[in-house]
Design a protein around this motif. Structure first.
Motif, PDB file in Angstrom:
ATOM      1  N   ILE A 149       0.791  -1.226   0.000  1.00  0.00           N
ATOM      2  CA  ILE A 149       0.000   0.000   0.000  1.00  0.00           C
ATOM      3  C   ILE A 149       0.827   1.281   0.000  1.00  0.00           C
ATOM      4  O   ILE A 149       0.285   2.353  -0.293  1.00  0.00           O
ATOM      5  CB  ILE A 149      -0.987   0.027   1.181  1.00  0.00           C
ATOM      6  CG1 ILE A 149      -0.262   0.174   2.516  1.00  0.00           C
ATOM      7  CG2 ILE A 149      -1.850  -1.222   1.184  1.00  0.00           C
ATOM      8  CD1 ILE A 149      -1.217   0.489   3.648  1.00  0.00           C
ATOM      9  N   ALA A 150       2.126   1.198   0.302  1.00  0.00           N
ATOM     10  CA  ALA A 150       2.931   2.428   0.314  1.00  0.00           C
ATOM     11  C   ALA A 150       4.416   2.088   0.377  1.00  0.00           C
ATOM     12  O   ALA A 150       4.811   0.963   0.711  1.00  0.00           O
ATOM     13  CB  ALA A 150       2.552   3.317   1.498  1.00  0.00           C
ATOM     14  N   ARG A 151       5.224   3.097   0.057  1.00  0.00           N
ATOM     15  CA  ARG A 151       6.683   3.007   0.186  1.00  0.00           C
ATOM     16  C   ARG A 151       7.179   4.375   0.618  1.00  0.00           C
ATOM     17  O   ARG A 151       6.640   5.402   0.198  1.00  0.00           O
ATOM     18  CB  ARG A 151       7.320   2.607  -1.145  1.00  0.00           C
ATOM     19  CG  ARG A 151       8.849   2.543  -1.123  1.00  0.00           C
ATOM     20  CD  ARG A 151       9.379   2.178  -2.500  1.00  0.00           C
ATOM     21  NE  ARG A 151      10.835   2.173  -2.543  1.00  0.00           N
ATOM     22  CZ  ARG A 151      11.553   1.970  -3.646  1.00  0.00           C
ATOM     23  NH1 ARG A 151      10.941   1.746  -4.808  1.00  0.00           N
ATOM     24  NH2 ARG A 151      12.888   1.989  -3.596  1.00  0.00           N
ATOM     25  N   ALA A 152       8.190   4.405   1.471  1.00  0.00           N
ATOM     26  CA  ALA A 152       8.743   5.686   1.927  1.00  0.00           C
ATOM     27  C   ALA A 152      10.234   5.540   2.197  1.00  0.00           C
ATOM     28  O   ALA A 152      10.675   4.555   2.785  1.00  0.00           O
ATOM     29  CB  ALA A 152       8.023   6.164   3.183  1.00  0.00           C
ATOM     30  N   ALA A 164      11.417   1.840   3.197  1.00  0.00           N
ATOM     31  CA  ALA A 164      10.405   0.976   3.810  1.00  0.00           C
ATOM     32  C   ALA A 164       9.219   0.737   2.883  1.00  0.00           C
ATOM     33  O   ALA A 164       8.694   1.664   2.263  1.00  0.00           O
ATOM     34  CB  ALA A 164       9.910   1.592   5.114  1.00  0.00           C
ATOM     35  N   ARG A 165       8.805  -0.528   2.823  1.00  0.00           N
ATOM     36  CA  ARG A 165       7.585  -0.892   2.113  1.00  0.00           C
ATOM     37  C   ARG A 165       6.516  -1.220   3.156  1.00  0.00           C
ATOM     38  O   ARG A 165       6.783  -1.955   4.114  1.00  0.00           O
ATOM     39  CB  ARG A 165       7.805  -2.095   1.216  1.00  0.00           C
ATOM     40  CG  ARG A 165       8.486  -1.769  -0.117  1.00  0.00           C
ATOM     41  CD  ARG A 165       9.931  -1.424   0.036  1.00  0.00           C
ATOM     42  NE  ARG A 165      10.664  -1.533  -1.236  1.00  0.00           N
ATOM     43  CZ  ARG A 165      11.967  -1.407  -1.339  1.00  0.00           C
ATOM     44  NH1 ARG A 165      12.699  -1.139  -0.272  1.00  0.00           N
ATOM     45  NH2 ARG A 165      12.550  -1.538  -2.511  1.00  0.00           N
ATOM     46  N   PRO A 229      -2.389   1.103  -6.970  1.00  0.00           N
ATOM     47  CA  PRO A 229      -1.144   1.727  -6.510  1.00  0.00           C
ATOM     48  C   PRO A 229      -1.329   2.469  -5.197  1.00  0.00           C
ATOM     49  O   PRO A 229      -2.450   2.768  -4.778  1.00  0.00           O
ATOM     50  CB  PRO A 229      -0.811   2.706  -7.644  1.00  0.00           C
ATOM     51  CG  PRO A 229      -2.135   3.026  -8.267  1.00  0.00           C
ATOM     52  CD  PRO A 229      -2.938   1.771  -8.166  1.00  0.00           C
ATOM     53  N   GLY A 230      -0.214   2.742  -4.549  1.00  0.00           N
ATOM     54  CA  GLY A 230      -0.204   3.507  -3.315  1.00  0.00           C
ATOM     55  C   GLY A 230       0.860   4.579  -3.379  1.00  0.00           C
ATOM     56  O   GLY A 230       1.626   4.652  -4.347  1.00  0.00           O
ATOM     57  N   PRO A 231       0.961   5.434  -2.364  1.00  0.00           N
ATOM     58  CA  PRO A 231       1.944   6.531  -2.390  1.00  0.00           C
ATOM     59  C   PRO A 231       3.381   6.052  -2.194  1.00  0.00           C
ATOM     60  O   PRO A 231       3.640   5.141  -1.409  1.00  0.00           O
ATOM     61  CB  PRO A 231       1.503   7.415  -1.224  1.00  0.00           C
ATOM     62  CG  PRO A 231       0.792   6.482  -0.287  1.00  0.00           C
ATOM     63  CD  PRO A 231       0.115   5.483  -1.156  1.00  0.00           C
ATOM     64  N   PHE A 232       4.289   6.664  -2.911  1.00  0.00           N
ATOM     65  CA  PHE A 232       5.731   6.461  -2.746  1.00  0.00           C
ATOM     66  C   PHE A 232       6.296   7.817  -2.350  1.00  0.00           C
ATOM     67  O   PHE A 232       6.344   8.743  -3.161  1.00  0.00           O
ATOM     68  CB  PHE A 232       6.350   5.950  -4.042  1.00  0.00           C
ATOM     69  CG  PHE A 232       7.854   5.811  -4.006  1.00  0.00           C
ATOM     70  CD1 PHE A 232       8.561   5.752  -2.797  1.00  0.00           C
ATOM     71  CD2 PHE A 232       8.579   5.732  -5.185  1.00  0.00           C
ATOM     72  CE1 PHE A 232       9.942   5.617  -2.772  1.00  0.00           C
ATOM     73  CE2 PHE A 232       9.968   5.605  -5.178  1.00  0.00           C
ATOM     74  CZ  PHE A 232      10.642   5.549  -3.967  1.00  0.00           C
TER      75      PHE A 232
END
Length: 245
Positions: A149-152, A164-165, A229-232
């Motif tokens: 759902i996201a990556r940062a 981080a995923r 997709p999710g936010p990166f």
């Protein structure tokens, strides 16, 4: 892992700020958001990092941590959904992608004592002490229920950086009892289930965690699937960027 430098500097300690001129290379990490839907509102599992932690002390987060070498050696019978594997493999090998997902499951077991897995196949063996402890229950980890759902990526000005995923899984994939206050390694304090609508307003919440909670809420409301997709979130030339993963 806060992408907003201006907002984050007010909340981080001096030990977290980078002292050298060269940015620290981020390490792969994974986080697992477990969603319970057995009440009036969806709930997620969160805990507070101890004050002694050098990264995000006193912050409320989801279970998770860095990828271990042994995570790449585990071969679970139930693999990632093809769309999750495709999106997760952007920029890394499929083997590394699976290691990220397995790290999220392993860290959740270590920090919260919860087993995400299945009993329907012969138990995997591992020489890794962490995985051996997981597998002693006769349960294999399962990846097929994980959503990406996201990556940062932690900003360059931080002393410790992670790529981080963020994964999501339904609580129905937990093997064993689901307690209101799970007990794990003690790394996360005040570990408990909290309604999603309330979680976003926790005072000691990293900005990126709030961003992920907002993305999670949107996914649940829309009934999003594995391919959604999710936010990166990352920084480029000192500015926050939000792309898609």
């Amino acid at each position: 892992m806060n992408p907003d430098q201006q907002g984050d500097n007010a909340y981080i300690s001096k030990s977290e700020l980078r002292t050298s001129s060269r940015a620290v290379r981020p390490r792969d990490a994974a986080t697992l958001i477990i969603v319970r839907r057995d009440g009036a509102q969806p709930r997620v599992l969160m805990g507070k990092r101890a004050a002694t932690h050098k990264f995000m002390p006193n912050k409320f987060v989801f279970p998770g941590g860095k990828v271990d070498r042994a995570d790449a050696r585990i071969r679970p019978p139930l693999d990632l959904h093809p769309e999750v594997l495709r999106r997760l493999s952007a920029g890394c090998s499929e083997s590394r992608a699976r290691a990220l997902a397995l790290a999220a499951i392993r860290e959740t077991y270590e920090e919260a004592g919860l087993i995400i897995g299945e009993r329907g196949s012969a138990t995997i063996r591992s020489r890794s002490p962490q995985w051996a402890d997981f597998l002693k229950h006769g349960i294999n980890p399962r990846l097929d229920g994980l959503h990406l759902i996201a990556r940062a990526i932690t900003p360059p000005y931080r002393n410790r950086r992670f790529d981080a995923r963020f994964f999501m899984v339904d609580a129905e994939h937990i093997q064993g009892d689901i307690h209101d206050r799970p007990e794990g390694s003690g790394e996360l304090l005040d570990l408990h289930w909290i309604e999603l609508a309330e979680a976003k307003f926790i005072e000691q919440l990293p900005h990126i965690t709030r961003t992920v909670l907002n993305a999670l809420e949107q996914r649940l409301q829309a009934g999003a699937g594995f391919a959604t997709p999710g936010p990166f979130v990352y920084q480029r030339y000192g500015k926050s960027v939000v792309g898609d993963i």
